[in-house]
Design an enzyme around this catalytic site. Structure first.
Site, mmCIF file in Angstrom:
data_model
loop_
_atom_site.group_PDB
_atom_site.id
_atom_site.type_symbol
_atom_site.label_atom_id
_atom_site.label_comp_id
_atom_site.label_asym_id
_atom_site.label_seq_id
_atom_site.Cartn_x
_atom_site.Cartn_y
_atom_site.Cartn_z
ATOM 1 N N ASN A 129 0.869 -1.176 0.000
ATOM 2 C CA ASN A 129 0.000 0.000 0.000
ATOM 3 C C ASN A 129 0.907 1.226 0.000
ATOM 4 O O ASN A 129 1.493 1.566 1.025
ATOM 5 C CB ASN A 129 -0.896 -0.023 1.254
ATOM 6 C CG ASN A 129 -1.764 1.224 1.358
ATOM 7 O OD1 ASN A 129 -1.789 2.047 0.449
ATOM 8 N ND2 ASN A 129 -2.463 1.362 2.476
ATOM 9 N N LYS A 171 0.103 4.218 -0.259
ATOM 10 C CA LYS A 171 -0.539 5.421 0.309
ATOM 11 C C LYS A 171 -0.281 6.620 -0.619
ATOM 12 O O LYS A 171 -0.292 6.440 -1.832
ATOM 13 C CB LYS A 171 -0.051 5.637 1.746
ATOM 14 C CG LYS A 171 -0.256 4.363 2.590
ATOM 15 C CD LYS A 171 -0.018 4.537 4.051
ATOM 16 C CE LYS A 171 -0.258 3.202 4.767
ATOM 17 N NZ LYS A 171 -0.088 3.269 6.207
ATOM 18 N N HIS A 222 -9.493 1.207 4.995
ATOM 19 C CA HIS A 222 -8.224 1.389 5.715
ATOM 20 C C HIS A 222 -8.459 2.319 6.902
ATOM 21 O O HIS A 222 -9.254 3.254 6.818
ATOM 22 C CB HIS A 222 -7.161 1.971 4.771
ATOM 23 C CG HIS A 222 -5.787 1.902 5.350
ATOM 24 N ND1 HIS A 222 -5.338 2.779 6.309
ATOM 25 C CD2 HIS A 222 -4.778 1.026 5.137
ATOM 26 C CE1 HIS A 222 -4.108 2.443 6.649
ATOM 27 N NE2 HIS A 222 -3.747 1.389 5.950
ATOM 28 N N GLU A 242 -6.831 4.679 8.025
ATOM 29 C CA GLU A 242 -6.572 6.100 7.744
ATOM 30 C C GLU A 242 -7.786 6.750 7.099
ATOM 31 O O GLU A 242 -7.957 7.971 7.173
ATOM 32 C CB GLU A 242 -5.318 6.233 6.860
ATOM 33 C CG GLU A 242 -4.052 5.925 7.650
ATOM 34 C CD GLU A 242 -2.877 5.426 6.840
ATOM 35 O OE1 GLU A 242 -2.916 5.511 5.594
ATOM 36 O OE2 GLU A 242 -1.918 4.926 7.463
ATOM 37 N N GLU A 288 -5.205 -4.941 10.617
ATOM 38 C CA GLU A 288 -4.181 -3.921 10.841
ATOM 39 C C GLU A 288 -4.474 -3.198 12.151
ATOM 40 O O GLU A 288 -5.295 -2.266 12.172
ATOM 41 C CB GLU A 288 -4.178 -2.901 9.697
ATOM 42 C CG GLU A 288 -3.863 -3.482 8.343
ATOM 43 C CD GLU A 288 -3.291 -2.425 7.394
ATOM 44 O OE1 GLU A 288 -2.175 -2.625 6.928
ATOM 45 O OE2 GLU A 288 -3.957 -1.406 7.145
ATOM 46 N N GLY A 294 2.790 2.221 10.949
ATOM 47 C CA GLY A 294 3.784 3.279 10.833
ATOM 48 C C GLY A 294 4.504 3.617 12.130
ATOM 49 O O GLY A 294 5.158 4.654 12.228
ATOM 50 N N SER A 348 3.626 -2.204 10.398
ATOM 51 C CA SER A 348 5.073 -2.266 10.660
ATOM 52 C C SER A 348 5.715 -3.583 10.246
ATOM 53 O O SER A 348 6.647 -4.058 10.910
ATOM 54 C CB SER A 348 5.364 -1.944 12.131
ATOM 55 O OG SER A 348 4.992 -0.613 12.416
HETATM 56 P P1 13P Z 1 3.191 0.374 7.691
HETATM 57 O O1 13P Z 1 3.692 -0.887 7.062
HETATM 58 O O2 13P Z 1 3.930 1.606 7.238
HETATM 59 O O3 13P Z 1 3.101 0.248 9.176
HETATM 60 O O4 13P Z 1 1.694 0.600 7.162
HETATM 61 C C1 13P Z 1 0.789 -0.446 7.255
HETATM 62 C C2 13P Z 1 -0.419 -0.091 6.492
HETATM 63 O O5 13P Z 1 -1.161 0.797 6.877
HETATM 64 C C3 13P Z 1 -0.686 -0.820 5.240
HETATM 65 O O6 13P Z 1 -1.972 -0.583 4.777
#
Ligand code: 13P
Length: 239
Positions: A8, A10, A93, A95, A160, A166, A198
């Site tokens: 992803n 982002k 997601h 976010e 997740e 992150g 992570s």
């Molecule tokens: P990270 O791998 O940067 O922690 O992000 C995970 C994520 O949100 C994947 O959708």
């Protein structure tokens, strides 16, 4: 069940990144990733160029609208994502949930994705305070019940934990295992369950070896093809 390693990206990248899947293929050719599906989800702007330019790696979107068309400024539909040549779409997601996306909206998006021949990757996961309160399994069960489209089996679920995204923090292997077993009981056989939060080359092998972890959804560590290749290789070794 084939393992799914999903990147992803982002809101990262630019038009030169459409060449990254080819770079990935030269670092880790298909012959070295038997049994593994690799998926890259770039910003929507680059979808069509990437699907035209890519072999051996699936391409997906990071979101879609639940309607096929209409007066929805700035949105893209599942039909458009499919038309751009993609095969998957991430929905729900955290976010986006943090920005107000509800379970009901996620369910409608996932249903639209299925209608248009895309596989939705439905994201769920608890906050730190929910985990500390011992509510993680109940929160995830409620999210799944309300966000999975009814009667659709061609879906992927991504667990997740919000506090692991992150941050460099990862649940214990035991906690990942018990959550994935819990999700398996809800979604049944045949649905791939990814872990996200992570995931890095250094911890991928251990995480991907856990029962009912059928792949990973990777943010930061997926931006460099070398690191994505190392994570992919970790599956090949652990399977
Ligand atoms: P990270 O791998 O940067 O922690 O992000 C995970 C994520 O949100 C994947 O959708």
């Amino acid at each position: 069940m084939r393992t799914l390693i999903a990147a992803n990206w982002k809101m990262h990248g630019n038009s030169s990144w459409v060449d990254k899947p080819a770079e990935f293929g030269s670092i880790l050719p298909q012959s070295k990733r038997e049994g593994v599906d690799v998926l890259i989800c770039p910003p929507a702007l680059f979808l069509a160029a990437m699907t035209a330019n890519t072999q051996g790696v699936f391409i997906g979107a990071q979101n879609c609208h639940h309607e096929d068309k209409g007066a929805h400024t700035g949105e893209i539909s599942a039909e458009m994502v499919k038309d751009a040549g993609a095969d998957y779409v991430i929905v729900g997601h955290s976010e986006r949930r943090e920005g107000g996306e509800t379970n009901r909206a996620v369910q409608a998006k996932a249903a639209s994705a299925c209608r248009h021949g895309l596989t939705p990757i439905i994201c769920v996961g608890e906050s730190l305070s929910q985990r500390e309160a011992g509510e993680a399994e109940a929160v995830v069960a409620a999210q799944l019940a309300a966000s999975m489209p009814e009667g659709e089996t061609s879906i992927v679920v991504a667990y997740e934990p919000i506090w692991a995204i992150g941050t460099g923090k990862v649940p214990t292997i035991e906690d990942i295992g018990s959550m994935h077993n819990h999700i398996r009981k809800i979604v049944g056989k045949g649905v791939r369950i990814l872990y996200g939060g992570s995931v890095k080359p250094g911890n991928a092998r251990e995480i991907l070896a856990v029962e009912n972890v059928n792949g990973a959804l990777i943010g930061g560590a997926s931006l460099e093809m070398d690191s994505l290749a190392k994570i992919t290789q970790a599956v090949a070794v652990s399977s």
